[in-house]
Design a protein around this motif. Structure first.
Motif, PDB file in Angstrom:
ATOM      1  N   GLY A 179       0.797  -1.213   0.000  1.00 47.82           N
ATOM      2  CA  GLY A 179       0.000   0.000   0.000  1.00 47.82           C
ATOM      3  C   GLY A 179       0.828   1.259   0.000  1.00 47.82           C
ATOM      4  O   GLY A 179       2.053   1.254  -0.090  1.00 47.82           O
ATOM      5  N   ASP A 180       0.136   2.378   0.107  1.00 39.42           N
ATOM      6  CA  ASP A 180       0.755   3.685   0.040  1.00 39.42           C
ATOM      7  C   ASP A 180       1.391   4.053   1.377  1.00 39.42           C
ATOM      8  O   ASP A 180       0.917   3.698   2.441  1.00 39.42           O
ATOM      9  N   SER A 181       2.481   4.765   1.293  1.00 36.12           N
ATOM     10  CA  SER A 181       3.116   5.387   2.448  1.00 36.12           C
ATOM     11  C   SER A 181       4.238   6.271   1.925  1.00 36.12           C
ATOM     12  O   SER A 181       4.499   6.321   0.722  1.00 36.12           O
ATOM     13  N   THR A 182       4.904   6.964   2.824  1.00 34.28           N
ATOM     14  CA  THR A 182       6.017   7.821   2.449  1.00 34.28           C
ATOM     15  C   THR A 182       6.935   7.949   3.656  1.00 34.28           C
ATOM     16  O   THR A 182       6.594   7.502   4.747  1.00 34.28           O
ATOM     17  N   SER A 183       8.108   8.537   3.461  1.00 38.35           N
ATOM     18  CA  SER A 183       9.119   8.608   4.515  1.00 38.35           C
ATOM     19  C   SER A 183       9.271  10.039   5.010  1.00 38.35           C
ATOM     20  O   SER A 183       9.282  10.986   4.215  1.00 38.35           O
ATOM     21  N   LEU A 184       9.413  10.190   6.317  1.00 38.96           N
ATOM     22  CA  LEU A 184       9.520  11.509   6.943  1.00 38.96           C
ATOM     23  C   LEU A 184      10.979  11.840   7.241  1.00 38.96           C
ATOM     24  O   LEU A 184      11.712  11.023   7.804  1.00 38.96           O
TER      25      LEU A 184
END
Length: 771
Positions: free
Chosen positions: A452-457
């Motif tokens: 699924g979707d996610s992103t990095s901080l």
């Protein structure tokens, strides 16, 4: 003796001797002519491993060509074997420094090339010195340098550029600044690379990937010039002819160099006339004057002007490509437009363009303007480099034409980041305490976040030094598909103590989706509480971007892609600017900016019309319109407005509300008589092709919409040639691209399918074009 030989050679060349291939081979580190396993300068011998035979004599024209190009008229035949420098001489052919040229003249047999080395001192990406190879239907060249952890540069060409049963010369060159591949004397691939070549103890390998014949192989510790490489390409007249043909192919992408002002003026006039004659080109939406574009990027408000960037395309000039400095690929460029009123837009020169020196072969990808930055600052992705920033060069310029890249770019490099991070589309915001946060990439590969979707901080105090803080949020399959991603992210406060994460989804459907939830600053994580979309199958609004203006409004744009290309001179249009906010119950509100009212003229209105079935409004239609209808459904369950309707309904776009299904939908089954226009259910290639043939296309775009008890329907429609935007009660918006073929597809009808409805108020305006 060697000194005398050198003097003799210099004297020979100084009296006008035309340089030959044999002359160029004179200073090679090693040359193998394949009459024996020894090199001509005594290094070697090579060792045959497996089925290889040397000293096979050529005959006739093949022998003459071999002698002309520096060979000895004898070849090695490879039938599953290869040559190496032997266990005892692993370091013998090591080239040190930042210059290298490899030459291999060979002829493939019917089996072509297998996946292996052609001319290499390899040992894997971490150990590689140089590697000319074949693999996966490609021929490639890669090098490793002392200042690179893995490969310093890699280029590839399709293997089918090499013809079986024909002699060809492949040259791989590294000049300390870039690596290049040449085929039969002409450049075919190039990219940037730097550093001294890595030294390794791997044996030099020749021909492992080949089933065929080798005439000559050579290696230099210098970079041959283009003219020298041409000497190995064969007949000069043939090379000249190939150059002319190559330039013609290049100019199909780059355009012609050296046009006179008269030529440019004529071309500009003809292009404007061609584009203006397209009946599907919108007239009051943001779009560049010409060309294809896609993602909206870098939107911000500064000193009274709204700025919108978007990805256009720019190619290098043909001579740059012919010189082998860069490729002909038209690549992503940050175009720039601005407005004082959100209605009338000024087109500026590109804010940022790729450098055409081989270092940016895919241009400048998507990014954002940094929310809350003290000065206008853009952040963006450069493929093969990483996350970069640029700042406005002259703050006294109200149009902000010039932008300066940071000398620290890339501030987040592709190499060296944690493996769970995908360095890709960035966005950044600045907190009140001066801390910057960045969302990097469209996926997280942290354990438990892979699907699924996610992103990095990331976190920074100066926009230069960044610290990875972990995955930004956890997606849930109740909301999104496991294939979805979070590209082109935009993160901002939306009211009621909530934040909104707005994203572009690549697969399985190209679309815009979003989360509304809580930004937990203390734990540096986003907690989604609801998920929604802004486009559905049948519509392709994607690559969204927002800004906050001086009124505190959050204003949105998206790219509305075309279902077909109607003109070679342009493609894609932006949505109208929309205001995003939250209702008291945290429902997302989506409304057109009121500034669009300035375009209205020739208004007409109707009140209290009872409609049962279909009611055609004679002579009230058009293809540049704003329509606003307040509808009291009564007992009606399915009703709406038909637009772009031909007199007999051959073409039409019904915009309908279904109270039973809780949807607003566009019926695109009759939107055009053009059989080429089809609306894909899933836009990503693999997902689309996995569907049965009869399920690949849709005839309706459906969006969720629930009418509240006692509420009337506020149907607000904007028509601008091929784009129709439908706002419903300020809570939903559907964007539809259509391509009517009939000039009379301009009509408007009111329709109620099952019971009478009352149209309390209907207002229609023509809209002034802005370009």
């Amino acid at each position: 003796m060697k000194y005398c030989t050198l003097l003799s050679l210099l004297a020979f060349l100084s009296v006008g001797h035309a340089q030959t291939a044999q002359d160029i081979l004179w200073d090679a580190v090693a040359v193998w002519n394949m009459d024996t396993l020894n090199s001509t300068n005594g290094q070697g011998p090579l060792k045959a491993v497996g089925n290889v035979s040397v000293g096979n004599a050529l005959r006739g024209a093949e022998r003459e060509a071999s002698l002309e190009l520096g060979g000895r008229g004898a070849v090695a035949i490879f039938s599953g074997g290869y040559l190496n420098a032997g266990e005892g001489s692993r370091g013998q052919f090591q080239v040190k420094g930042d210059k290298l040229t490899l030459l291999l003249r060979f002829k493939m047999g019917e089996k072509g090339l297998s996946g292996a080395e052609l001319f290499s001192k390899h040992g894997g990406h971490e150990a590689c010195s140089f590697n000319l190879y074949a693999n996966g239907g490609e021929v490639g060249f890669e090098i490793g340098t002392v200042n690179s952890e893995r490969l310093a540069g890699s280029i590839r060409i399709p293997a089918d550029m090499l013809s079986a049963d024909h002699w060809q010369t492949v040259v791989a060159r590294y000049d300390g600044d870039r690596i290049s591949l040449f085929l039969n004397g002409l450049p075919v691939a190039i990219t940037k690379a730097s550093g001294d070549l890595r030294v390794n103890d791997e044996p030099l390998i020749l021909g492992r990937a080949l089933n065929g014949e080798v005439d000559i192989a050579a290696i230099w510790s210098r970079a041959l010039s283009d003219d020298e490489i041409e000497k190995f390409g064969g007949d000069p007249e043939q090379i000249a002819s190939k150059k002319r043909a190559l330039r013609e192919e290049i100019e199909k992408v780059t355009g012609k160099d050296g046009l006179t002002t008269v030529d440019k003026m004529r071309a500009a006039l003809e292009l404007r006339e061609e584009i203006a004659s397209d009946p599907h080109r919108p007239r009051y939406h943001i779009m560049p004057p010409e060309g294809y574009w896609n993602d909206v990027n870098g939107t911000f408000y500064w000193n009274g002007r709204y700025h919108v960037m978007f990805l256009g395309r720019t190619a290098p000039d043909a001579q740059t490509v012919m010189a082998g400095i860069d490729t002909s690929r038209a690549r992503e460029t940050w175009m720039h437009t601005s407005s004082a009123d959100l209605v009338h837009w000024v087109q500026h020169p590109p804010a940022m363009k790729p450098v055409f020196d081989g270092s940016m072969p895919r241009g400048l990808y998507s990014g954002d303007a940094i929310d809350g930055a003290p000065v206008p600052t853009l952040i963006y992705h450069v493929p093969s480099q990483g996350t970069c920033i640029s700042t406005a060069a002259d703050l006294s310029d109200p149009e902000l034409i010039e932008w300066t890249p940071s000398p620290h770019n890339p501030v987040i490099p592709e190499d060296g980041e944690p493996e769970e991070v995908k360095v890709f589309d960035p966005t950044v915001w600045r907190e009140d305490d001066g801390t910057y946060y960045a969302l990097i990439g469209n996926k997280s590969y942290a354990p438990g976040y892979e699907e699924g979707d996610s992103t990095s901080l990331y976190r920074s105090t100066d926009l230069i030094n960044w610290e990875y803080r972990g995955p930004f949020y956890k997606s849930d399959r109740k909301w999104t598909h496991e294939l979805e991603d979070a590209a082109c992210p935009d993160f901002f406060p939306i009211g009621n103590g909530k934040h909104m994460l707005l994203m572009h989804g690549h697969r399985p459907l190209l679309n815009t989706h979003y989360y509304i939830g809580v930004w937990d600053r203390d734990n540096e994580r986003f907690i989604p509480e609801q998920h929604g979309r802004m486009s559905w199958a049948g519509g392709e609004v994607c690559a969204p971007e927002t800004l906050a203006d001086d009124q505190g409004r959050r204003i949105y744009w998206g790219a509305a892609r075309d279902a077909i290309r109607t003109s070679p001179g342009w493609k894609t249009v932006s949505t109208l600017p929309r205001v995003l906010s939250l209702d008291e119950d945290d429902t997302l509100l989506i409304e057109p900016v009121p500034e669009l009212e300035a375009l209205r003229y020739n208004g007409r209105s109707f009140q209290d019309m009872v409609v049962s079935g279909e009611l055609h409004l004679d002579d009230r239609g058009g293809d540049l319109l704003e329509i606003r209808a307040e509808i009291e459904p009564g007992d009606a369950r399915e009703f709406g407005v038909i637009v772009r309707q031909s007199p007999q309904g051959e073409e039409q776009l019904p915009v309908m509300i279904s109270l039973d299904d809780n949807i607003v939908y566009t019926d695109i089954s009759q939107a055009t008589l053009n059989p080429k226009v089809k609306y894909r259910r899933l836009t990503y290639k693999e997902s689309f092709e996995a569907l049965p043939e009869d399920q690949r296309y849709v005839t309706r775009q459906e969006a969720p919409f629930t009418l509240k008890p006692g509420e009337t329907v506020d149907l607000h429609i904007f028509i601008d040639k091929s784009i129709v935007e439908i706002f419903v009660n300020g809570r939903q918006c559907v964007t539809q691209r259509i391509y009517p073929t009939r000039e009379d597809a301009l009509g408007i009808s009111l329709v109620s399918k099952d019971a009478p409805m009352t149209v309390r108020d209907l207002r229609i305006w023509d809209m002034h074009p802005t370009h």
